[in-house]
Design a protein around this motif. Structure first.
Motif, short mmCIF file in Angstrom:
data_model
loop_
_atom_site.label_atom_id
_atom_site.label_comp_id
_atom_site.label_asym_id
_atom_site.label_seq_id
_atom_site.Cartn_x
_atom_site.Cartn_y
_atom_site.Cartn_z
N MET A 36 0.85 -1.19 0.00
CA MET A 36 0.00 0.00 0.00
C MET A 36 0.89 1.25 0.00
N ILE A 37 0.52 2.20 -0.87
CA ILE A 37 1.20 3.49 -0.89
C ILE A 37 0.26 4.53 -0.28
N TYR A 38 0.71 5.20 0.75
CA TYR A 38 -0.04 6.31 1.34
C TYR A 38 0.47 7.60 0.70
N ILE A 39 -0.47 8.43 0.21
CA ILE A 39 -0.11 9.66 -0.49
C ILE A 39 -0.61 10.86 0.31
N HIS A 40 0.28 11.79 0.56
CA HIS A 40 -0.11 13.03 1.23
C HIS A 40 -0.87 13.93 0.27
N LYS A 41 -2.06 14.36 0.68
CA LYS A 41 -2.87 15.26 -0.15
C LYS A 41 -2.39 16.70 0.09
N ASP A 42 -1.42 17.12 -0.72
CA ASP A 42 -0.77 18.42 -0.53
C ASP A 42 -1.59 19.55 -1.16
N VAL A 43 -2.73 19.83 -0.55
CA VAL A 43 -3.68 20.80 -1.11
C VAL A 43 -3.15 22.23 -1.07
N GLY A 82 0.95 22.76 -8.28
CA GLY A 82 2.14 22.11 -7.74
C GLY A 82 1.86 20.90 -6.89
N SER A 83 0.58 20.59 -6.65
CA SER A 83 0.25 19.41 -5.85
C SER A 83 0.66 18.14 -6.58
N TRP A 84 1.16 17.19 -5.82
CA TRP A 84 1.61 15.92 -6.40
C TRP A 84 0.57 14.82 -6.33
N TYR A 85 -0.32 14.90 -5.35
CA TYR A 85 -1.11 13.70 -5.01
C TYR A 85 -1.97 13.20 -6.17
N TYR A 86 -2.53 14.12 -6.98
CA TYR A 86 -3.40 13.68 -8.08
C TYR A 86 -2.60 12.88 -9.10
N ASN A 87 -1.43 13.39 -9.49
CA ASN A 87 -0.60 12.69 -10.49
C ASN A 87 -0.08 11.36 -9.96
N ASP A 147 4.43 -1.06 3.74
CA ASP A 147 3.75 0.13 3.24
C ASP A 147 4.72 1.32 3.14
N ILE A 148 4.39 2.22 2.21
CA ILE A 148 5.24 3.38 1.91
C ILE A 148 4.41 4.65 2.03
N PHE A 149 5.03 5.70 2.53
CA PHE A 149 4.37 7.00 2.60
C PHE A 149 5.14 7.98 1.72
N ILE A 150 4.42 8.65 0.81
CA ILE A 150 5.05 9.61 -0.11
C ILE A 150 4.26 10.90 -0.12
N GLY A 151 4.95 12.02 -0.04
CA GLY A 151 4.25 13.29 -0.11
C GLY A 151 5.17 14.45 -0.38
N ARG A 152 4.59 15.52 -0.87
CA ARG A 152 5.33 16.76 -1.04
C ARG A 152 5.13 17.64 0.20
N GLY A 175 8.62 13.36 -14.14
CA GLY A 175 9.47 13.41 -12.96
C GLY A 175 8.87 12.66 -11.79
N ILE A 176 7.58 12.89 -11.54
CA ILE A 176 6.91 12.21 -10.43
C ILE A 176 6.84 10.70 -10.66
N LYS A 177 6.60 10.29 -11.91
CA LYS A 177 6.58 8.85 -12.23
C LYS A 177 7.90 8.19 -11.86
N ASN A 178 9.00 8.86 -12.19
CA ASN A 178 10.32 8.28 -11.89
C ASN A 178 10.56 8.23 -10.39
N LEU A 179 10.11 9.23 -9.67
CA LEU A 179 10.22 9.21 -8.21
C LEU A 179 9.47 8.01 -7.63
N ILE A 180 8.22 7.83 -8.07
CA ILE A 180 7.40 6.73 -7.56
C ILE A 180 8.02 5.39 -7.89
N ASN A 181 8.54 5.23 -9.11
CA ASN A 181 9.14 3.96 -9.51
C ASN A 181 10.32 3.57 -8.61
#
Length: 328
Positions: free
Chosen positions: A1-8, A15-20, A52-57, A318-324
């Protein structure tokens, strides 16, 4: 499971990352959950597994940093793998800490002095012209060039949009170069581009890039950067043996000492070789020409352009490569 920070906080400037991130994980059929990483109660209630992993801006906006100080320690305590990691975030938005880290790890950098006031500056054995910069900040905010000691004035012009004193500050001898370099260093690939230092011909109040300012209202309300976009140019052809050696050294350091699969590094090529200016784990991960250098294949990879995305595609890649890097 990847937890994504909703950087509203950064939605107003795209500039928010969570949607992408969520969109990409859906395509890869990776399970994820979007959470408010700034909500103490919500992050406290999370019960992740070991994998599990947590990723956010978690970026440099004043409100963002204030909230992040409360919640990131909880997140680091709950998850084994987090972007940004605890070690890397310790140096985020703190150039004085970064300088000490670079000295401790033999990273080539410019000699830097910590200055409390103008009297301190007068006691320095430093050759003019000089550059003064705050320990915090991004987008060239409160970075000033001074020809002579007499020119160093703590006034409204030099304080910039923040309207805060130029002191305390960091002082460096000015390096007369046409470009600086930005390296986005992933665990398996890197991007390099150069940025035109056009302050001599452009907006002289924006050292070193010379672009025009955004309004203070847009900076405060819309979270726009202090100045408009910098001109960026492909710099893969500039990667010589010395620079590749430095890139590999930085990669080893960011993995072993900073516990991260990604870091952005700013450098200059001086008469004494390459010098690192600063580094940051949270960047605008933009891939200007959709090209990355694959370190294992030792070749440049070019991503096909999808014109309907426009400039947004440069961020998506850029974000795709970070996630990979984090899910592979």
């Amino acid at each position: 499971m990847i937890y994504i920070h909703k950087d509203v906080i950064y939605e107003t400037v795209g500039g928010s990352w969570y949607y992408n991130i969520a969109h990409y994980l859906r395509k890869k059929r990776v399970s994820y959950k979007v959470v408010n990483g700034h909500d103490v109660d919500e992050v406290t209630s999370l019960n992740p597994t070991k994998d599990d992993i947590f990723i956010g801006r978690f970026a440099h906006d004043e409100l963002d940093k204030k909230l992040s100080k409360q919640t990131l320690p909880i997140i680091w305590d709950k998850f084994d793998k987090v972007f940004p990691s605890k070690k890397s975030y310790h140096f985020y938005d703190n150039k004085k800490r970064q300088y000490n880290f670079m000295l401790e790890n033999s990273i080539p950098c410019l000699e830097t002095y910590s200055v409390k006031n103008k009297k301190d500056l007068s006691n320095l054995k430093i050759k003019y012209p000089i550059v003064l910069k705050k320990s915090w900040g991004a987008g060239s905010e409160q970075v000033n060039y001074f020809d002579r000691f007499e020119d160093v004035i703590d006034n409204k012009k030099n304080r910039g949009w923040t309207l805060k004193s130029i002191y305390p500050t960091l002082a460096q001898e000015y390096q007369d170069v046409e470009y600086d370099y930005k390296i986005l260093l992933f665990d398996s690939k890197f991007v390099i581009y150069k940025r035109l230092m056009n302050w001599k011909n452009g907006n002289k109040d924006n050292f070193p890039y010379g672009t025009e300012p955004n309004t203070r209202e847009d900076i405060l309300k819309l979270r726009k950067p202090p100045f408009k976009d910098i001109k960026m140019y492909d710099a893969f052809d500039d990667v010589d043996e010395d620079l590749m050696k430095l890139i590999k050294k930085l990669l080893k350091i960011q993995k072993e000492k900073l516990d991260t699969y990604f870091m952005g590094w700013d450098l200059l090529k001086t008469k004494d070789g390459y010098k690192v200016l600063e580094f940051s784990v949270v960047n605008e991960i933009v891939i200007p020409n959709l090209k990355l250098f694959d370190l294992s294949k030792k070749e440049i990879i070019k991503y096909p352009s999808k014109k309907y995305f426009g400039d947004r595609e440069k961020k998506i890649v850029g974000i795709k490569n970070l996630i990979n890097e984090y899910i592979n």
